[in-house]
Structure formats: structure tokens, C-alpha cells
Design an enzyme around this catalytic site. Sequence first.
Site, mmCIF file in Angstrom:
data_model
loop_
_atom_site.group_PDB
_atom_site.id
_atom_site.type_symbol
_atom_site.label_atom_id
_atom_site.label_comp_id
_atom_site.label_asym_id
_atom_site.label_seq_id
_atom_site.Cartn_x
_atom_site.Cartn_y
_atom_site.Cartn_z
ATOM 1 C CG ASN A 251 116.740 78.073 -30.143
ATOM 2 O OD1 ASN A 251 115.826 77.252 -29.455
ATOM 3 N ND2 ASN A 251 117.561 79.061 -29.161
ATOM 4 N N PRO A 252 115.428 74.554 -31.287
ATOM 5 C CG PRO A 252 115.731 72.614 -30.818
ATOM 6 C CD PRO A 252 116.514 73.702 -30.994
ATOM 7 C CE LYS A 253 112.970 76.322 -23.993
ATOM 8 N NZ LYS A 253 113.564 76.821 -22.747
ATOM 9 N N GLY B 222 114.124 78.749 -42.743
ATOM 10 C CA GLY B 222 113.457 79.972 -42.147
ATOM 11 C C GLY B 222 112.031 79.289 -41.856
ATOM 12 C CD GLU C 125 107.356 84.826 -43.991
ATOM 13 O OE1 GLU C 125 108.181 85.532 -43.557
ATOM 14 O OE2 GLU C 125 106.287 85.344 -44.264
ATOM 15 C CG PHE D 261 102.876 89.631 -37.507
ATOM 16 C CD1 PHE D 261 103.502 88.473 -37.282
ATOM 17 C CD2 PHE D 261 102.527 90.520 -36.530
ATOM 18 C CE1 PHE D 261 103.907 88.264 -35.727
ATOM 19 C CE2 PHE D 261 102.756 90.169 -35.054
ATOM 20 C CZ PHE D 261 103.229 89.181 -34.724
ATOM 21 C CD GLN E 127 110.661 81.896 -36.318
ATOM 22 O OE1 GLN E 127 111.719 81.036 -36.382
ATOM 23 N NE2 GLN E 127 110.722 82.846 -37.255
#
Lengths: 179, 700
Positions: B591-593, B662, B665, B236, B598
Site C-alpha cells: 500500500n503506497p500510502k 517490510g 525500520e 517502536f 512508515q
Amino acid sequence: MDTEISLRVDGAERRLTVDTRTTLLDALRERLGNTSPKKGCDHGQCGACTVLLDGRRANSCLALAVAHDGAEIVTAAGLAADGDLHPMQRSFIAHDAFQCGYCTPGQIVSAVAMLDEAANGWPSAVTFEAPDGSDGAVGTGPVDLATSPDEIRERMSGNLCRCAAYANIVPAIQEVAQS
Amino acid sequence: MSIIPARAMGRPLDRFDGADKVRGLAPYAYEHPVARPAYLSAVRSTIATGQIMGIDCSQASAQPGVLGVLTHLNAPRLGTDDGELRILQSEEVAFRGQFVGAVIAETSEIARHAAGLVRVDYRPRPHDVDLESSREQGRLRVPQQIMPMFPVTVDKGDVESALAAASVRVEHNYRTPWYNHNPIEPHTTIACWNDDQLTLYVSTQYLMGVRSTVAAAFRLDPQQVRVYAPHVGGAFGSKVPVHSDLILAVMAAQLVPGRSVRFALTRHQMFTQTGYRSPTIQRVRLGADAEGRLTAVDHESFEQTSRLGEFAEHATRATPTMYATPHLRIRQQVAALDLPTPSIMRAPGESVGMFALESAMDELAVACGLDPVELRLRNEPVAHPLDGRPFSSRGLAACLREGARRFGWQPRQATTTPSRQDGWLVGTGVAASTYPVLRLPGSKATIRVTPDGRYTVLMAAVDIGTGTRTALTQVAADALRVDLAQVELRLGDTAYPPAAQEGGSAGITSWGATICVGADELRRRIAAEHGGTIPADGLEVTVDMPENPHLEQYAMHAFGAQFAEVRVHGETGEIRVPRQLGVFAVGRVVNPKTARSQLIGGMTMGLSMALHEASLLDPRYGHVINHDLATYHVSSNADVPAVQAHWIAEQDDQLNPVGIKGAGEIGIVGAAAAIANAVHHATGVRVRELPITLDKLLTV
Ligand code: FES
Ligand code: FES
């Protein structure tokens, strides 16, 4: 002071010398090289070190190894036969119930033990009804986890996940509870 | 720029390292099997500032099993001027908890016991750890530019006159506390010197940073340092910079050449030694016309840094990007205190800054009598409000609409009375999310192909749990236009070509773009030099990350909208968040999973920020008193009933050849504001200081 003890770890008999200050977690990780249980806090606050100790889930960082001479330990590495995965492990993968994976062995051991606890009728803070719904006494019948995600959330709250995979952990456990 | 077509990308593949992780077999830094490890335990200062007058190691050294004791008297002189890293260089103590010594021993038990036997005498000096009083007394400075494209001071138009003329005004202070990252895996290292070679297993987000920083500090050629980080147990942001624990481990390893020194920070030490998010005091002033169109935005933030170094939490960074306004003013100031230096933490800047701005927008909606979704839609800019550049894509409005639909948002005059159910006050809230698309320099990739059609991609990149190992392989397969099974990605080792850090949601964007160039180059050479067939002894290319020709032309940002339902108990003030729902516009989802994980992870950390987290400083001694996971509460399973993340389809050809923004965050950005706004809707109480604890709702 050093003492020799024996432990049965993931099915194998192990003899080892420990300092009387050595925790069960450090005995596993630093003496036996079994790093499946993780150290997140060393204070019993995160659950990363959860193992089955004589069949029940325990924070191994809070146990002194010398106090458990002869104990049977199961870590996430030993939940299934060599090379295999336990259904709970498969379900965690399918539901992506982790990111970094550091809390994961502890989560999985905890979840496996928790299914047993519920099956044995152990109530939790959210078990308001007697588990068998009959005489008002708690602990007399199995708690149904498959239909109560709140039970799972409550019973799994000793295992912190900073990656915060909780929303995937719960359905992963629920699926195993259903089968 | 054209983006590569998706075949492997877009598939919700299980993590490739899943089977290892669920059994605990994936090795994290501390866990690498090494012969005859030695163990390190640190001694830390018990005063906030002052001088070491004497240090007595005799008792510690006399313990059987102790291999060495480090203090400023025998530590090597470091070749770094980074104040945070310059440990054991003098008698000076700069903050409470700073390393002043360490013990190396045969076992961790001996090391820890002996560290407790090192006696240190100090002459303390008065210390200053109080951000509030520094602000009141004006002991502040403007921080250095953090990233050139994001100014820390902005003056557009005339904010004061615009505010004076505005039909509606809101002006409030918002406060966020000190946060600690608290990855569940602490910062850990194994360090071993063999002849002139230093081998490091490190829990890091940035292998190359470790190598260059350690090389500079110990005056080595970077080639003498090999860094491994195959698995990292969460970070993090705390594991982007090198912290002093790594320096201490390397120093210790020098004392016992040939031995591998294992060092894991304790959870207590994690609150001092690994950076943290500075507390912020922010003032937001908004002016609008009678229809809720912004005429002025003013955002100021006051934060702390240390006397050892400067890090400014760029809390105002997102503000110029968010809403159309003719008048805009941004100020950012820091106070240097006798504390550890703060550092990068998930969505540095945005996560706390957007709590303030998006709370203020909710206050403006109330003041204008407008639905808060509608207010935001009304203030959508057509181009970047600061410099007029077009957005490469801007999905905020789409996310707000799609989120409102999925959540079942009831448009409201902001004055609508909330509902009550079984003694609970129920409310809903919304907030916007954003995070810039960053491009971090310094990546290269090597791609090798053998005649059997197997491709190996090598980069000193790292998977900190984000799913890089899986998603970046998907990117590589599509870049190479081959099947996933033909591609092997190797990372986590500085023997591979350098890679930028896994941070700022820019790991996969930077690495993915580099791999795309490498794939093109490999194909080009096979066609041009080998008549279209892979040569018998294979082929290898190494390429640099490409420039992006659109960088100056477009503003590139991810956006999102977050919705929350909150229940506040009418009698006890207990706060629950039964539902969080976010919709994001993050470009292509590889990658949807793993991307979903995230996003929900970020949103849950936002819930944690809203309700639970705060490191509490004892001003008398200058340290965080709740320095453990029992008293620094991070969300647990029972705190998180339902969190959902969705995304809109977004094709953006300007970003990078992969078309990604990305997702690490943005999930945390806006989450706390959505919850605070829902608390206000439920109770009528506006909490402007996080965390929202029940004492702050007593007026209910
Ligand atoms: S390491 Fe045992 S509970 Fe955290
Ligand atoms: S998966 Fe990272 S802490 Fe749970």
C-alpha cells in the site's frame, strides 16, 4: 473532595461528580467515557488531549474540571454531526496524516482551532509581517495559511506525533485552509 | 517460489480504521468501556540499588476509596525468572524507578495520591551506572548470540595487517546516547480476573507474547488468558516484550477479583519501565586503497545491559552486509549496570550502528577525495561479503543513483567548499540504509469462506499504526484472488490463531506469507473436495506459516539511500534540515500510502535522533533526568520542513509469496548519518556524538 459540575460536551449537557483534583481530561475520559481526547503526557507537553474549551483549543490535561463548571467542550468526536466527518478529518484520512492515530484527535481539534486563530489575525512566531501588510501592527488581519506551510508547522508544533506524520499533516491542513 | 500477482496490492488505499481514528473512536487499551473500573498507581524505588528495610502502607490504606496496596510482602510469587518482570518478589532494589509497590483505588486521583503516601525505607548500596568507566576498566563481556544468523563476533582475513598496508585509513569513535521510544500512547493495560479467567486489554505489539509470558508468570494455562489489542498508539519496539507494568496490573487485578483494573504508565515512568535503546560507544576503522576500495573494515561496539537481564543493541549487525572487503572484524561487548534492561527500539542495531559506519564512510570519502555516492558504488559487493551467498535482491546502487537524481545531488570532490546563504552555511549529505528481511516464527491463520463469497481471515496479529489492517487485507484479497470488499480481516484478539509479533519489519512478511498458504489451501480444497464450488455450510482452513526454501541460499535485505540538506546558522550554530529525501528498495510495496507514511515516519525519527533526542542519566542517582516530553525533545512539526520517501521497483521472488521486505525500520537507518555528513559538508565540523547540538558546532 467531590463536587458536582456540569459540562456541555459535544453538544450534550452532562452533569457529573468530580474530585477537585480531576483534570478536565480525566473527567472526559474516566468519568464521562469520552475517550476521544487522549492522554499522552498529562503535562501539557504533547497536545494529545487537545479539546475546544469555550471555542479555543486547550490542553485538557492542564485544566481542572472544577474550574470549568458550565464550560462548552468540543472533542474530535463532536466536530461534526453524528456519523459525519469534519472536512479536516476527511483531509487527514486522504493525506494519511497519521499512523497509530493516538495523537490524531488532538491534532485535528488543534488544526480546526488554528484555522480560526489565523483567520482572526493572531500572529505566530513565524508571522514576521503584519498579517494585513498595512500598518505594521500584528493581529489586524487574517494570516494566510493556505500559502504558508511554515505558519502551519509553527502553529501545530504543540501537537507531537511520534509516528511523525508531520509531512502529511501539513498538506492535509493546507488543503482545508485553501477551501 | 512464485509471488502472487497484485490486484488490490499496489493501490494507495486509505486506512480502513481512518474514520474511527480521526474522531478518537478507535479504542486503545485503556479506553475499553468496562463496568466499575479500579485504578492502579505505582510506587517506585528512589534509590538505584539496595534493600527495602521497611514499608509503611498504613496511611495509604486508610485513604477512603483505596481498595488495596501491593508490596513485596503481599504480592504473589511469580513463576518467571526474567529479572525485569520479577517485581515485588523481595526487598532487593535493582535500579532506580523499579516498582516496589502499588495502590488500587476507586479513582485514579485517589490511587495516585495514596501511592504517594506509601513510605519506603531503604538501605542503599553503591551503584554502577557508568558505561564509559566500565569500558575503560574492562568490565565487559561478549553478549550471547542475539540471532544466530547475525554473529556478534566476526574475523575474516587479517584486519590489522590490511589496515597497516592500506593507502587510506580512517579510525574514529562514534557515540550515540540513551534513547526512549516514547510512543504517544503510554503503555496501558486493563486487567480483570473472573473466576479463573484473566482478560487483558493491552497496548502491545505481540499478543501471543503477552499471553504466554503472563501465563508463565502467574502459573496459568495460556487458555486462561485472553488478550485484546485492537488498536495500539505507537510502539517502536517498546511494546514487543512484556514489561513489568503488565505484571503489576495483573497482580493488582488479583487483589480485586471481578474488577477491571486500569493502569497507564505516566510519561515519567515510560523512561524507566518500558525498555530503551542502550547508549553505544563504537569504534570504526576503515582501510582503503588509493581508489577508495575498502581493504579492511573493523567495527566494535560497547553498550550497556542491566544486571537483571541481557539485551545487546546489535550495533554491528549491518556492517558485514554493506560493503565488499577482504578483511572484516566485528566485536560487540556489553557492561552490566545497575539500570533497567535496554530493549528493542526501531531498527535495533542498524539505526545506531549505521550512524557510525556511514559517518566513517563519509570520512573515508573525504580522505580519498571521492564523492561519497561514488565511494559507496565502488564498494558494492557482488555477493554477501561474509559468506558469499548471493543477495536475493540488492537495491543499494539503484537507490543511490535514483536518490542522487531526485535530490539533485552534485557529485563532489569531498573537499568542495560549501555554500553560504543569508548567513546560513548550507551542506548536503548522503548515507546508506539497510535492514534484514526477518522471518519470525509462530504464525497461523484461519480463513473462512461462506457460500456468498465472503472471506474472513483470523489472526492474533496487531496494527500498531503501521497500516496492517489495511495492507494485510490487500494481501489477503490478492492471495484469495477475490475483490477486496469480499475480505474481512480480524486481528487483535488471542482467540484467533497465534501470530508472530509486529516487530523487526517482519509482521506483514510473516503474516502475509501465512495467509498466502491458507488461500492456496482453501482453493485447493474447494477444487478437490467440493468440485470447485463453495459448500453450502462454508469452509474453513487453518495453516501454519510456510518454510522458506531459499532462506539458507540467499542473503535477504532491504536497502536504501538517504540524502539530506542541512543549514547551520553562521552566528548561532542553529541547525535546520530543510530537506530529507530517501529512496528505498523494500521489495513489493503493498500500500503506497501507508508504506510511505512508515518510511517518512522512520526518516523523521532519524532526524529526531540526529538533532534532538538523548536521555540524560544522572550518575549520582541512576535515573534519566529529562524524563518528559518537554526536556526529551522529539521532533515537532516545525522541525520537519520537507521529508520525501520514494522506492524503486523491486521484484524479489525469494523472500516470501508476497514479495515484501517490510518498511517499518529502514527509514530510520542512515537518516542520522546523512544529516551528520551534511553538517560536516556545511561546516567542516565532524560531529561523532549524537545528538548534533549547536554547542558541538561552536568551532564554526
Ligand atoms: S496529555 Fe495533555 S498535553 Fe499531553
Ligand atoms: S499518529 Fe501516532 S503519534 Fe501521531
